[in-house]
Design a protein around this motif. Structure first.
Motif, PDB file in Angstrom:
ATOM      1  N   ALA A 102      95.788  15.378 105.043  1.00 29.22           N
ATOM      2  CA  ALA A 102      95.268  16.531 105.776  1.00 29.22           C
ATOM      3  C   ALA A 102      93.781  16.725 105.501  1.00 29.22           C
ATOM      4  CB  ALA A 102      96.056  17.793 105.398  1.00 29.22           C
ATOM      5  N   HIS A 103      93.387  16.555 104.239  1.00 33.38           N
ATOM      6  CA  HIS A 103      91.972  16.694 103.913  1.00 33.38           C
ATOM      7  C   HIS A 103      91.151  15.569 104.541  1.00 33.38           C
ATOM      8  CE1 HIS A 103      92.969  19.810 100.972  1.00 33.38           C
ATOM      9  NE2 HIS A 103      91.676  20.059 100.896  1.00 33.38           N
ATOM     10  N   GLU A 104      91.725  14.364 104.604  1.00 34.20           N
ATOM     11  CA  GLU A 104      90.995  13.247 105.215  1.00 34.20           C
ATOM     12  C   GLU A 104      90.724  13.493 106.693  1.00 34.20           C
ATOM     13  OE1 GLU A 104      92.318   9.274 104.677  1.00 34.20           O
ATOM     14  OE2 GLU A 104      91.472   9.156 102.657  1.00 34.20           O
ATOM     15  N   SER A 105      91.612  14.250 107.327  1.00 31.19           N
ATOM     16  CA  SER A 105      91.455  14.460 108.771  1.00 31.19           C
ATOM     17  C   SER A 105      90.156  15.192 109.091  1.00 31.19           C
ATOM     18  CB  SER A 105      92.647  15.244 109.326  1.00 31.19           C
ATOM     19  OG  SER A 105      92.594  16.587 108.891  1.00 31.19           O
ATOM     20  N   HIS A 106      89.613  15.863 108.080  1.00 29.48           N
ATOM     21  CA  HIS A 106      88.305  16.513 108.251  1.00 29.48           C
ATOM     22  C   HIS A 106      87.251  15.523 108.732  1.00 29.48           C
ATOM     23  CE1 HIS A 106      84.674  18.779 107.352  1.00 29.48           C
ATOM     24  NE2 HIS A 106      84.310  17.886 106.450  1.00 29.48           N
ATOM     25  N   ASN A 109      86.390  14.921  98.166  1.00 29.43           N
ATOM     26  CA  ASN A 109      87.486  15.582  98.837  1.00 29.43           C
ATOM     27  C   ASN A 109      88.819  15.275  98.154  1.00 29.43           C
ATOM     28  OD1 ASN A 109      88.877  16.806 101.043  1.00 29.43           O
ATOM     29  ND2 ASN A 109      87.176  16.206 102.355  1.00 29.43           N
ATOM     30  N   TYR A 168      84.342  10.793 100.599  1.00 37.50           N
ATOM     31  CA  TYR A 168      85.801  10.873 100.620  1.00 37.50           C
ATOM     32  C   TYR A 168      86.356  11.232  99.252  1.00 37.50           C
ATOM     33  CZ  TYR A 168      87.236   9.292 105.275  1.00 37.50           C
ATOM     34  OH  TYR A 168      87.511   9.229 106.617  1.00 37.50           O
ATOM     35  N   THR A 176      91.474  17.752  95.993  1.00 40.05           N
ATOM     36  CA  THR A 176      92.880  17.923  96.373  1.00 40.05           C
ATOM     37  C   THR A 176      93.794  17.606  95.199  1.00 40.05           C
ATOM     38  OG1 THR A 176      92.255  17.182  98.590  1.00 40.05           O
ATOM     39  CG2 THR A 176      94.609  17.284  98.094  1.00 40.05           C
ATOM     40  N   LYS A 197      98.879  16.291 101.567  1.00 44.79           N
ATOM     41  CA  LYS A 197      97.674  17.116 101.408  1.00 44.79           C
ATOM     42  C   LYS A 197      96.410  16.260 101.496  1.00 44.79           C
ATOM     43  CE  LYS A 197      99.247  21.161  98.788  1.00 44.79           C
ATOM     44  NZ  LYS A 197     100.644  20.836  98.363  1.00 44.79           N
ATOM     45  N   VAL A 198      96.448  15.083 100.875  1.00 48.42           N
ATOM     46  CA  VAL A 198      95.276  14.200 100.927  1.00 48.42           C
ATOM     47  C   VAL A 198      95.012  13.777 102.370  1.00 48.42           C
ATOM     48  CG1 VAL A 198      94.335  11.976 100.202  1.00 48.42           C
ATOM     49  CG2 VAL A 198      95.587  13.392  98.563  1.00 48.42           C
ATOM     50  N   GLU A 207      93.595  20.400  92.454  1.00 51.56           N
ATOM     51  CA  GLU A 207      94.392  21.587  92.804  1.00 51.56           C
ATOM     52  C   GLU A 207      95.843  21.444  92.367  1.00 51.56           C
ATOM     53  OE1 GLU A 207      94.105  22.087  97.014  1.00 51.56           O
ATOM     54  OE2 GLU A 207      91.914  22.278  96.985  1.00 51.56           O
TER      55      GLU A 207
END
Lengths: 149, 149
Positions: free
Chosen positions: A120-124, A31, A28, A35, A117-118, A38
């Motif tokens: 959204a990335h966690e949803s991966h 990821n 985690y 984020t 954004k975080v 960026e």
DNA sequence: TATTGTTATACTCTATAACTATA
DNA sequence: TATAGTTATAGAGTATAACAATA
């Protein structure tokens, strides 16, 4: 052909919840770090922003306690956030030793946007979770955290 | 009366699985570190012992990959484990560049005993878990880990 | 006396680059 | 040319100790 990583016997480490927590947290965190990077901040700076957003007016020491770090580490961190014009130190009203921390309007927008954004990335990671498992995991982790705090 | 830690609003950080994983992992790790320290090793050294126990004869580089660290960090670690007479470097049979790592008999006993102590300490956390939750957590964490490896 | 922000400092962990000896 | 072990080094994160200003 030498033994490759897929052939390694992890049976001892695999019995330990702590070891898997660590490995999953690293997954985690990679990821999360990407984020944040960026957007020009570090994970640590995001933690400070997230606390001050919902707790405006806290002192540096109070924020340090909230994120479980030493107050000496706050100095450079708040310096950076002020330089980025995301946060500001205001003189405390009733104690001239301390500052009250507030996000700038830009800081609030920035923090909300980065939070999304975080998420959204966690949803991966949710593709490997069954329905309800994320909520159950959050609940179980909170019970563990509360046990020691 | 100033705002204390119990009054802090963590709502943003609390939506993030990564943040709770991190906090829970720190809780486990404090326990784990204390158990290792009592026996004279570090968590990192235990990880190496646990891998070599079940995978005797691995090279230093292979162990480094197994525990996701750089091979340069292995040198001092194996030096320490040799000094503790828990592990030994043996010349590799077919490659004179590398060593094969093995636990000494004392190293095997030590590692099994420490493993049991760590498990016993981990059971402290099970008081906040419902029946079957530990197994479900281990399973869920493994799926997350496998997603990125 | 105790606390806040600050500075200097140190320690751990981790990663990178370069070297040697082998392959 | 590529790889294993090694060394030196550098960066991030975190913690400790001490100081001045203030409580």
């Amino acid at each position: 052909m030498t033994q490759n990583q897929n052939d390694i016997d992890y049976s001892m480490l695999n019995t330990l919840v702590g070891y898997r927590l660590r490995r999953a947290q690293i997954a985690y965190f990679e990821n999360f770090t990407a984020t944040c990077t960026e957007q020009g901040v570090t994970p640590g700076l995001f933690g400070i922003l997230a606390i001050v957003l919902n707790n405006p007016g806290l002192t540096q020491t109070a924020v340090a306690q909230a994120i479980h770090t030493d107050r000496s580490a706050m100095v450079a961190a708040v310096d950076k956030l002020e330089k980025l014009k995301l946060m500001e130190r205001r003189p405390s009203e009733n104690d001239r030793r301390s500052y009250a921390l507030y996000l700038t309007p830009e800081g609030e927008r920035f923090t909300h946007a980065l939070h999304q954004k975080v998420l959204a990335h966690e949803s991966h990671f949710e593709q490997v979770m069954k329905p309800g498992e994320k909520e159950q995991m959050l609940d179980m982790l909170m019970r563990i955290i509360d046990l020691v705090n």
